[in-house]
Motif scaffolding. Structure first.
Motif, PDB file in Angstrom:
ATOM      1  N   PHE A  32      51.300  48.974  37.125  1.00 27.67           N
ATOM      2  CA  PHE A  32      49.773  48.605  37.120  1.00 27.67           C
ATOM      3  C   PHE A  32      49.246  48.917  38.412  1.00 27.67           C
ATOM      4  O   PHE A  32      48.974  47.978  39.596  1.00 27.67           O
ATOM      5  N   PRO A  33      48.562  50.113  38.626  1.00 30.73           N
ATOM      6  CA  PRO A  33      47.972  50.518  40.007  1.00 30.73           C
ATOM      7  C   PRO A  33      47.075  49.779  40.477  1.00 30.73           C
ATOM      8  O   PRO A  33      46.437  49.836  41.591  1.00 30.73           O
ATOM      9  N   ASN A  34      46.173  49.091  39.355  1.00 29.38           N
ATOM     10  CA  ASN A  34      45.034  48.226  39.942  1.00 29.38           C
ATOM     11  C   ASN A  34      45.295  46.843  40.599  1.00 29.38           C
ATOM     12  O   ASN A  34      44.386  46.253  40.946  1.00 29.38           O
ATOM     13  N   ILE A  35      46.769  46.462  40.306  1.00 28.38           N
ATOM     14  CA  ILE A  35      46.937  45.097  41.107  1.00 28.38           C
ATOM     15  C   ILE A  35      47.433  45.296  42.539  1.00 28.38           C
ATOM     16  O   ILE A  35      48.429  46.183  42.699  1.00 28.38           O
ATOM     17  N   PRO A  36      46.693  44.871  43.424  1.00 23.62           N
ATOM     18  CA  PRO A  36      46.985  45.059  44.992  1.00 23.62           C
ATOM     19  C   PRO A  36      48.438  44.788  44.998  1.00 23.62           C
ATOM     20  O   PRO A  36      49.175  43.727  44.513  1.00 23.62           O
ATOM     21  N   LEU A  37      49.070  45.475  46.039  1.00 23.95           N
ATOM     22  CA  LEU A  37      50.462  45.243  46.366  1.00 23.95           C
ATOM     23  C   LEU A  37      50.868  44.232  46.911  1.00 23.95           C
ATOM     24  O   LEU A  37      51.802  43.427  46.393  1.00 23.95           O
ATOM     25  N   ASN A  38      49.786  43.548  47.622  1.00 28.20           N
ATOM     26  CA  ASN A  38      50.437  42.236  48.213  1.00 28.20           C
ATOM     27  C   ASN A  38      50.378  40.923  47.466  1.00 28.20           C
ATOM     28  O   ASN A  38      50.957  40.066  47.280  1.00 28.20           O
ATOM     29  N   VAL A  39      49.367  41.314  46.293  1.00 27.11           N
ATOM     30  CA  VAL A  39      49.382  40.330  45.162  1.00 27.11           C
ATOM     31  C   VAL A  39      50.708  40.285  44.382  1.00 27.11           C
ATOM     32  O   VAL A  39      51.209  38.917  44.238  1.00 27.11           O
ATOM     33  N   SER A  40      51.098  41.301  43.879  1.00 33.48           N
ATOM     34  CA  SER A  40      52.515  41.530  43.241  1.00 33.48           C
ATOM     35  C   SER A  40      53.423  41.102  44.108  1.00 33.48           C
ATOM     36  O   SER A  40      54.336  40.303  43.497  1.00 33.48           O
ATOM     37  N   LEU A  41      53.634  41.295  45.342  1.00 35.89           N
ATOM     38  CA  LEU A  41      54.802  40.952  46.297  1.00 35.89           C
ATOM     39  C   LEU A  41      54.836  39.333  46.318  1.00 35.89           C
ATOM     40  O   LEU A  41      55.676  38.683  46.228  1.00 35.89           O
TER      41      LEU A  41
END
Length: 310
Positions: free
Chosen positions: A260-269
Motif C-alpha cells: 500500500f504505497p499510499n499509506i505513510p511509512l510512519n503510520v504503518s510502523l
C-alpha cells in the motif's frame, strides 16, 4: 465502522491462528478473517442494544415505584424523566437496530442481573442526579446524558469485558475500539431522523474491505520474501530465535508497507509497534520498531520502496 485499526488486529490474530493450524488453506483462513470482522460489527450493535435494555430495567423500576405510590399515596410520585429520555426512545425504535435484534437473535435477557447492576450504578452518579433535578428538557440534554453513561459506566467496565469474552472469543480485544464507535454514534444521532437514523455501516467503503483482503493475502503469499528481509537485517540475534508473534507482526507490517504505497511509512510502523506492545513481550515494541526501521531504510536505499513519512 470497521476501520483499519481493527483490520490490522484481526489480520494479526488470524495469521497467528493460520500458522498454528499448519498453514494449509488460505481461502478458509480468509473466510475466518471476514467472519471475525463481522463479529466486531455485531458487538457494535450489541452494545447499542445494551443501552436500550438498561432503559427497560429503568421502566420496570418506575412501574414498581408507581404501583407502590398508588397503594400508599406517600411522598412524590416517581419521575419518568429518565425513561422518557428522547434519545433512548429513538434508539429503541431504530430500524437498523431492530433488524439486528431480530436477525441475530441477540438479547440481554439472560444477563438481567448484570444489566440491573449497571442501572443501579447509573442512578448513583452525580450527572444522573443533576439530570433528574434539572428543569431543562431538551433532546441535546437527553443525548448527552447517555453519552456520559456510556463513557463512564459501560466503557472500561471489567465485568462487562469478562461477560463479552465469555459470549464470544472474537470479542476479546474488540471492545475498547468498538466503544469509540458507539460514542461516535451517540453524538451523530439527530432527533429529526427518528427511527430512520443511520447507524455506522460495517465497512466505511469497499476500500477498507479490499485493504483487509490484500493485506491478509500478501502476508501469507509473500511470507518467504518478507521473512528473508527480516533475516537479512537481523543483527546480533539469530533469526530462529525471534519470537513467533514478533515475526508475524513484522511480516504483516512489511506486507502493508510494500503493498500500500499510499499509506505513510510512519503510520504503518507506529501501528505495528503498538500491536507488538499489546500482543507480544514487553521488549517487542522497541525490537519490532528497530528492525522494521532498518528494513525500510534498506528498501528505500535500494529503490524497492518509494514512500514518504507524510
Amino acid at each position: 465502522m470497521i476501520n483499519r485499526e481493527i483490520i490490522r488486529l484481526k489480520v494479526v490474530q488470524i495469521t497467528y491462528a493460520y500458522y498454528q493450524n499448519g498453514g494449509k488453506n488460505i481461502d478458509t483462513a480468509e473466510k475466518e478473517l471476514f467472519f471475525s470482522l463481522a463479529k466486531a460489527y455485531d458487538l457494535y450493535n450489541y452494545l447499542l442494544t445494551l443501552m436500550v435494555e438498561i432503559n427497560r430495567i429503568a421502566e420496570r423500576a418506575v412501574e414498581t415505584a408507581q404501583s407502590r405510590y398508588n397503594r400508599i399515596k406517600v411522598g412524590e410520585p416517581p419521575s419518568t424523566k429518565f425513561i422518557d429520555n428522547r434519545f433512548i426512545m429513538q434508539l429503541e425504535v431504530n430500524k437498523q437496530l431492530l433488524d439486528f435484534r431480530e436477525n441475530q437473535k441477540k438479547s440481554w435477557v439472560n444477563e438481567e442481573d448484570f444489566v440491573r447492576s449497571l442501572y443501579k450504578q447509573i442512578i448513583e452518579t452525580d450527572y444522573y442526579k443533576e439530570y433528574m433535578a434539572s428543569a431543562e428538557s431538551s433532546y441535546a440534554q437527553d443525548r448527552e446524558l447517555w453519552r456520559k453513561i456510556y463513557k463512564n459506566v459501560i466503557c472500561n467496565n471489567e465485568e462487562l469485558d469478562s461477560l463479552l469474552e465469555d459470549m464470544s472469543l472474537y470479542w476479546n480485544d474488540d471492545k475498547y475500539i468498538v466503544d469509540t464507535f458507539v460514542l461516535k454514534t451517540i453524538k451523530r444521532f439527530d432527533e429529526a431522523k427518528g427511527a430512520d437514523q443511520e447507524l455506522l455501516p460495517e465497512f466505511k467503503d469497499e476500500e477498507d474491505r479490499e485493504f483487509a483482503h490484500r493485506l491478509f493475502r500478501n502476508t501469507l503469499l509473500n511470507a518467504e520474501y518478507y521473512r528473508k528481509l527480516i533475516s537479512d537485517n537481523t543483527k546480533n540475534w539469530e533469526f530462529n530465535r525471534i519470537a513467533l508473534m514478533d515475526l508475524l507482526i513484522m511480516q504483516i507490517a512489511l506486507a502493508e508497507i510494500l503493498t500500500f504505497p499510499n499509506i505513510p511509512l510512519n503510520v504503518s510502523l507506529n501501528e505495528y509497534v503498538d500491536i507488538a506492545k499489546i500482543y507480544s513481550t514487553p521488549r517487542s515494541g522497541a525490537y519490532v520498531n528497530g528492525l522494521l526501521d532498518a528494513v525500510s531504510k534498506k528498501l528505500v536505499a535500494e529503490k524497492k520502496l518509494e514512500k514518504t513519512n507524510n
